[in-house]
Design an enzyme around this catalytic site. Structure first.
Site, PDB file in Angstrom:
ATOM      1  N   SER A 244       0.858  -1.193   0.000  1.00 17.62           N
ATOM      2  CA  SER A 244       0.000   0.000   0.000  1.00 17.62           C
ATOM      3  C   SER A 244       0.884   1.229   0.000  1.00 17.62           C
ATOM      4  O   SER A 244       1.997   1.195   0.541  1.00 17.62           O
ATOM      5  CB  SER A 244      -0.874   0.020   1.252  1.00 17.62           C
ATOM      6  OG  SER A 244      -0.086   0.335   2.387  1.00 17.62           O
ATOM      7  N   ASP A 245       0.398   2.314  -0.584  1.00 19.31           N
ATOM      8  CA  ASP A 245       1.083   3.574  -0.309  1.00 19.31           C
ATOM      9  C   ASP A 245       0.946   3.799   1.201  1.00 19.31           C
ATOM     10  O   ASP A 245       0.060   3.227   1.850  1.00 19.31           O
ATOM     11  CB  ASP A 245       0.488   4.737  -1.112  1.00 19.31           C
ATOM     12  CG  ASP A 245       1.460   5.919  -1.153  1.00 19.31           C
ATOM     13  OD1 ASP A 245       2.413   5.934  -0.336  1.00 19.31           O
ATOM     14  OD2 ASP A 245       1.285   6.829  -1.989  1.00 19.31           O
ATOM     15  N   TRP A 246       1.825   4.602   1.732  1.00 17.46           N
ATOM     16  CA  TRP A 246       1.911   4.724   3.200  1.00 17.46           C
ATOM     17  C   TRP A 246       0.616   5.322   3.772  1.00 17.46           C
ATOM     18  O   TRP A 246       0.339   6.502   3.608  1.00 17.46           O
ATOM     19  CB  TRP A 246       3.143   5.559   3.554  1.00 17.46           C
ATOM     20  CG  TRP A 246       4.381   4.722   3.795  1.00 17.46           C
ATOM     21  CD1 TRP A 246       5.198   4.789   4.902  1.00 17.46           C
ATOM     22  CD2 TRP A 246       4.943   3.680   2.977  1.00 17.46           C
ATOM     23  NE1 TRP A 246       6.210   3.853   4.796  1.00 17.46           N
ATOM     24  CE2 TRP A 246       6.076   3.161   3.635  1.00 17.46           C
ATOM     25  CE3 TRP A 246       4.576   3.106   1.760  1.00 17.46           C
ATOM     26  CZ2 TRP A 246       6.861   2.123   3.131  1.00 17.46           C
ATOM     27  CZ3 TRP A 246       5.354   2.068   1.231  1.00 17.46           C
ATOM     28  CH2 TRP A 246       6.475   1.596   1.919  1.00 17.46           C
ATOM     29  N   GLY A 247      -0.185   4.452   4.364  1.00 19.02           N
ATOM     30  CA  GLY A 247      -1.455   4.910   4.926  1.00 19.02           C
ATOM     31  C   GLY A 247      -2.615   4.807   3.952  1.00 19.02           C
ATOM     32  O   GLY A 247      -3.674   5.391   4.195  1.00 19.02           O
TER      33      GLY A 247
END
Ligand code: BGC
Length: 770
Positions: A244-247
């Site tokens: 995932s992209d961060w968050g």
């Protein structure tokens, strides 16, 4: 020697072991909780290990143009690393081999810092010049972006370090990026927003792909099964894991189902718990969880095995490479009266603009690197121009504002010089991850300074440092313009190389530079309203839009000058008429007709003569950068495949090549295509038409199977009477035109009972059979 031997062994080992099999065995020994724990990171940058099973943790770090190995999220506290030119610059080199070399250097720096996955490259399309992260993306064209990305990934991964191609998909704005829905139709996704990802997956197999923050057509990318599973893994055959992209995670169990392998950063365990609960309550199949963990683990084990101990990066060698790359990215946009390269007779040069001494060389946000050193253009120019007087005035403040005093000092400096070099562009705050630009303008202070100086001294050259297209109200008033992009830590040196002629510029624009924001494809609707970005311009982004609308840009896609000149001639092909399965080869001759050695980017575009669906005027399909000595001529050959002629058919959900004539256009930019060769393509698998009651009569008329039906119905109306007089013929033509857009079922209503529902069914059965 012994150490070298160990490196070779580690890499060779990593290549031969079947990590999927190994991962499968390990997963079969795990508890449900252990499996769930591998679905998210342990820290901000590392994955979870399991000591009892010998499962290692791996380390990831940004980013696309240099290593940002930070402690936690502190952008300012990262290890010093070579800051290479940003993606927008790199793509302007149009040189995949160089991108590969840069990737290799990044791989070495990752190994030296015990980093297993480098979070890049970013391959999203530039939908608008206002996109805040345009400096981190390659192009408005998927073929250019795909080729540069593929080479970059091959380079990094050749060093035993993985990449994370991002942000999948349709992440084309920063505004509300964590909640916005990019609403894109299927054809546009497949023709514009997917192909760079697709090409790199098929040709370079990045170890990981990073899903984006945004929703795609209403579903978060992190839980979008169509995106992660159906397209990326099943259709394209992606073999790595999705992070995932961060968050970017919304609903973690849904993400597992959709194909999201790893959530980053660590969630502290609460999302792992949700996965456990979902398996226990039956909403998530344990077999699905197993598959997701096996995919992650296979790459984790490979990454760990590929680590090489004892590597050190050669900082000065990498700085020299950064300078070379930056030099190839620079685009010479204007060079009236050959004002450049600077003549050796020029002894008095005014250097104006703070960027000459404190260059803008990278963008802000997660990609921000702490450079090992910084070269500024003023000092580097001085080193290369012995005996030349360089006088500096800053002209503007770091925020882009100027004062009366600064302006008059700059004007005075310009007045006393033979040639003026003004450094300008976009200050840091103007473009960054996290927000979009408000307009295409440079700061007022920069524009006013250029205007005032150009009035004083006509021998003025503007050097631009910026990560995306800017408007140039002073374009006609200056003699030279250099686009130096965000050129990385050695960008200043590269500018000096180009100004002095040590390097002959060979970059070409990887994005259109429009005259004004109002001309851009998304001018009416960017970035988004009420959480929805509607991609109404469809496939017409970048030059596809400007060409179709016949809008003259400031500088077109693919454009760039050189200190020498090139001529194009003798286009030829192995076959002017071919099946779509045949290899079509197009060859052209390119000659250096000037007095200096130089490089030219030969570009090949395809134009379909008669289209069934709306298609762009020209689409880039191939390019090649060649070096030529003065007077030298080379033949460049391109191998075209059926995909080069195809469009994405939304009924079949596939690329389809239609029979017809295609013009192959070759030249030096999207608006300078002097050579043309027409190829007649016969499709071997044209879209099979399924005839229904709503199929239009013109479709019947055009298809070999439907044409006799059309004729029968037509005769039914005219009672089979032959048109003899001019009046009769006109009437028939009129009828023919009217009928075209009518679905066949309407005949039931209009034939006075002659054409019945039963007859319609019989017609459809016969035309759809075999
Ligand atoms: C960015 C990614 C980056 C990640 C880790 C995110 O905010 O969108 O591109 O790789 O942070 O720094």
């Amino acid at each position: 020697m012994l150490i070298m031997g160990l490196f070779v062994t580690a890499t060779a080992l990593a290549q031969t072991i079947d990590y999927r099999e190994k991962a499968k065995k390990l997963v079969s020994q795990m508890t449900l909780e252990e499996k769930a724990s591998l679905c998210s990171g342990e820290t901000a940058w590392s994955t979870q290990g399991i000591a009892r099973l010998g499962i290692p943790s791996i380390f990831m770090t940004d980013g696309p143009h240099g290593l940002r190995k930070a402690e936690g999220f502190d952008f300012t506290n990262s290890v010093p690393a070579t800051c290479f030119p940003t993606a927008s610059a790199l793509a302007s080199s149009w040189n995949p081999a160089l991108a590969q070399k840069m990737g290799e250097a990044l791989g070495i720096e990752s190994q030296a810092n015990d980093v297993q996955i480098l979070l890049g490259p970013g391959v999203n399309m530039k939908r608008s010049p206002l996109g805040g992260r345009n400096f981190e993306y390659f192009s408005e064209d998927p073929i250019l972006a795909g080729n540069i990305a593929t080479a970059f990934i091959k380079g990094v991964q050749s060093q035993g370090v993985g990449t994370s191609m991002k942000h999948f998909a349709a992440n084309n704005q920063e505004f509300e990026r964590m909640t916005n829905s990019s609403n894109v139709d299927e054809r546009t996704l497949n023709e514009i927003y997917f192909p760079a990802f697709e090409m790199a997956v098929k040709e370079a197999q990045p170890w990981t792909v990073m899903c984006s923050y945004n929703k795609l057509n209403g579903v978060y990318a992190s839980e979008n099964k169509y995106l992660l599973n159906d397209v990326l893994k099943e259709k394209w055959g992606f073999k790595g894991f999705v992070v995932s992209d961060w968050g970017a995670v919304n609903d973690r169990p849904l993400g597992v189902n959709a194909g999201l392998n790893l959530e980053m950063p660590s969630n502290g365990g609460f999302n792992n718990q949700k996965i456990v609960e979902a398996v226990k309550n039956g909403t998530l199949a344990e077999a699905r969880l197993n598959e997701i963990v096996i995919e992650t683990l296979a790459i984790t084990l490979k990454a760990k095995d590929s680590h090489k101990k004892g590597i050190t990066a050669d900082k000065s060698k990498h700085n020299a490479l950064a300078r070379q790359v930056s030099g190839e990215c620079i685009v010479l946009l204007k060079n009236d009266n050959e004002i450049l390269p600077l003549a050796s007779s020029t002894k008095k040069i005014a250097v104006i603009g703070a960027f000459a001494k404190t260059p803008r060389y990278q963008g802000a946000g997660s990609s921000q690197v702490k450079p090992t050193q910084i070269e500024n253009a003023f000092d580097e120019l001085q080193k290369l121009s012995k005996g030349v007087s360089l006088t500096f005035t800053p002209g503007y403040n770091s925020d882009g504002t100027t004062t009366e005093t600064m302006m008059s000092e700059a004007v005075l400096n310009a007045k006393n010089a033979e040639t003026v070099l003004i450094f300008a562009g976009l200050p840091d705050i103007y473009e960054s991850e996290g927000y979009d630009r408000q307009n295409m303008d440079m700061p007022d202070g920069h524009n006013k300074l250029i205007e005032a100086v150009a009035k004083t001294n006509k021998n003025t050259v503007v050097i631009l440092m910026n990560g995306s297209a800017v408007s140039m109200p002073w374009k006609k008033d200056v003699s030279g313009i250099i686009e130096a992009h965000l050129g990385g830590q050695a960008g200043g040196g590269a500018v000096a190389d180009v100004l002095t002629g040590k390097v002959n510029p060979s970059g070409k624009l990887s994005e259109t530079f429009p005259v004004r924001l109002e001309d851009t494809p998304t001018a009416i609707d960017f970035p988004s309203k009420d959480g929805n970005a509607n991609y109404g311009e469809g496939i017409f982004i970048g030059y596809r839009y400007y060409d179709k609308r016949k809008i003259e840009p400031n500088f077109p896609f693919g454009y760039g000058l050189s200190y020498t000149t090139f001529s194009y001639s003798d286009i030829s092909t192995n076959t002017a008429s071919a099946k779509d399965t045949d290899a079509v080869i197009i060859s052209v001759k390119v000659k250096n007709t000037g007095k200096t050695a130089g490089k030219e980017v030969v570009q090949l575009y395809v134009h379909e003569q008669e289209t069934e669906v709306t298609r762009p005027e020209n689409e880039l399909k191939h390019f090649e950068k060649i070096s030529l000595n003065p007077g030298e001529e080379k033949t460049v050959s391109f191998h075209l495949t059926s995909r080069d002629f195809a469009y994405y058919n939304t009924a079949l959900h596939e690329w389809v090549t239609k029979s017809g004539k295609f013009d192959i256009r070759v030249g030096a930019s999207s608006r300078d295509l002097p050579l043309q060769q027409t190829i007649d393509i016969q499709s071997t698998k044209s879209a099979e038409i399924v005839f229904t009651r709503n199929t239009l009569l013109k479709v019947f008329k055009k298809s070999p199977k439907g044409a006799p039906i059309y004729e029968m119905l037509f005769k039914g109306i005219t009672n089979g009477k032959k048109a003899v007089t001019e009046e009769d013929k006109k009437g028939e033509a009129f009828l023919d035109a009217m009928l075209g857009d009518m679905p066949i079922s309407k005949f039931i209503l209009m034939s006075g009972g002659k054409f019945t529902e039963e007859k319609l069914q019989a017609v459809l059965n016969s035309v759809n059979s075999n």
